[in-house]
Scaffold this active site. Structure first.
Site, PDB file in Angstrom:
ATOM      1  CB  ALA A 110       4.329   1.148  -3.436  1.00  7.52           C
TER       2      ALA A 110
ATOM      3  CG  HIS B 129       8.534  -2.364  11.912  1.00 10.71           C
ATOM      4  ND1 HIS B 129      10.575  -2.117  10.698  1.00 10.71           N
ATOM      5  CD2 HIS B 129       9.499  -2.384  13.034  1.00 10.71           C
ATOM      6  CE1 HIS B 129      10.730  -0.773  12.066  1.00 10.71           C
ATOM      7  NE2 HIS B 129      11.053  -1.792  13.155  1.00 10.71           N
TER       8      HIS B 129
ATOM      9  CB  CYS C 102      12.587   1.076  10.105  1.00  8.60           C
ATOM     10  SG  CYS C 102      12.380  -0.616   8.210  1.00  8.60           S
TER      11      CYS C 102
ATOM     12  CG  ASP D 140      -5.696   0.997  -9.954  1.00  6.47           C
ATOM     13  OD1 ASP D 140      -4.509   1.005  -9.457  1.00  6.47           O
ATOM     14  OD2 ASP D 140      -5.772   2.116  -8.794  1.00  6.47           O
ATOM     15  CD  GLU D 141      -7.071  -0.800  -6.152  1.00  2.55           C
ATOM     16  OE1 GLU D 141      -6.932  -1.823  -5.070  1.00  2.55           O
ATOM     17  OE2 GLU D 141      -6.859   0.213  -5.377  1.00  2.55           O
TER      18      GLU D 141
ATOM     19  CG  MET E  84      -1.456  -0.746   1.159  1.00  2.15           C
ATOM     20  SD  MET E  84      -2.647  -0.874   0.695  1.00  2.15           S
ATOM     21  CE  MET E  84      -4.172   0.423   1.204  1.00  2.15           C
TER      22      MET E  84
END
Length: 191
Positions: free
Chosen positions: A13, A184, A146, A86-87, A11
């Site tokens: 990006a 993470h 991070c 898309d998607e 997500m």
């Protein structure tokens, strides 16, 4: 020779903005494109929209949509130079093969953009099919808090806590999902 492309990422990006940039480039050169997005994503209401404010009208597909038939029919009326989806994670396996057929038989380049995995790290059916048969795979880079590459999509509840179970598909944006690196992501699921 036309090809089937799959641009994938976590997500946030820039998948939709990259699609809209490609659409703009084709149209700027006088070429005709056909945009598609999943009807399932009710946030878009027939538009491909990016978080940075770009948008364009698009056709909407459901699992029963025959993309080969729809695009081939439109191509007979006025030639299409590129199909942009898309998607793409919400495509069915059959639809991915229909898009491959457009590339192989109709000679129309098809460029798909979507998530690779869901909130549990599992492949979406459309993404799995595209990873298996696309001529070219391109990973777009998302960024974790991070600074490392974000490859995972963590689903969160209203309090920002990790959601560990549920349906594979739940539409949402930054209020429901956080893009994280694998380290993470695993830490967030552990608690």
């Amino acid at each position: 020779m036309a090809k089937l492309y799959f641009y994938y990422a976590s997500m946030n990006a820039g998948k939709s903005s990259t699609l809209l940039q490609a659409d703009f480039n084709y149209r700027e050169r006088g070429m005709r494109t056909m945009l598609w997005t999943a009807k399932l994503d009710t946030r878009s209401e027939g538009m491909v929209r990016s978080r940075i404010g770009l948008e364009a009208d698009s056709h909407r597909y459901v699992p029963e949509t025959d993309l080969w038939a729809e695009v081939a029919a439109a191509n007979r009326v006025q030639p299409i130079d590129c199909v942009l989806v898309d998607e793409a994670q919400f495509l069915t396996k059959a639809q991915v093969w229909q898009l491959a057929r457009l590339s192989d038989e109709a000679g129309i380049p098809v460029v798909c953009y979507g998530l690779r995995t869901d909130f549990q790290g599992e492949l979406f059916p459309g993404s799995a099919a595209l990873l298996g048969i696309a001529d070219k795979l391109v990973e777009l880079k998302g960024v974790c808090h991070c600074g490392r590459k974000a490859t995972m999509n963590l689903r969160v509840d209203a309090d920002g806590k990790a959601v560990k179970a549920g349906e594979q598909t739940e539409i949402g944006g930054n209020d429901r999902y956080v893009a994280l690196c694998r380290k993470h992501f695993v830490e967030a699921l552990a608690g």
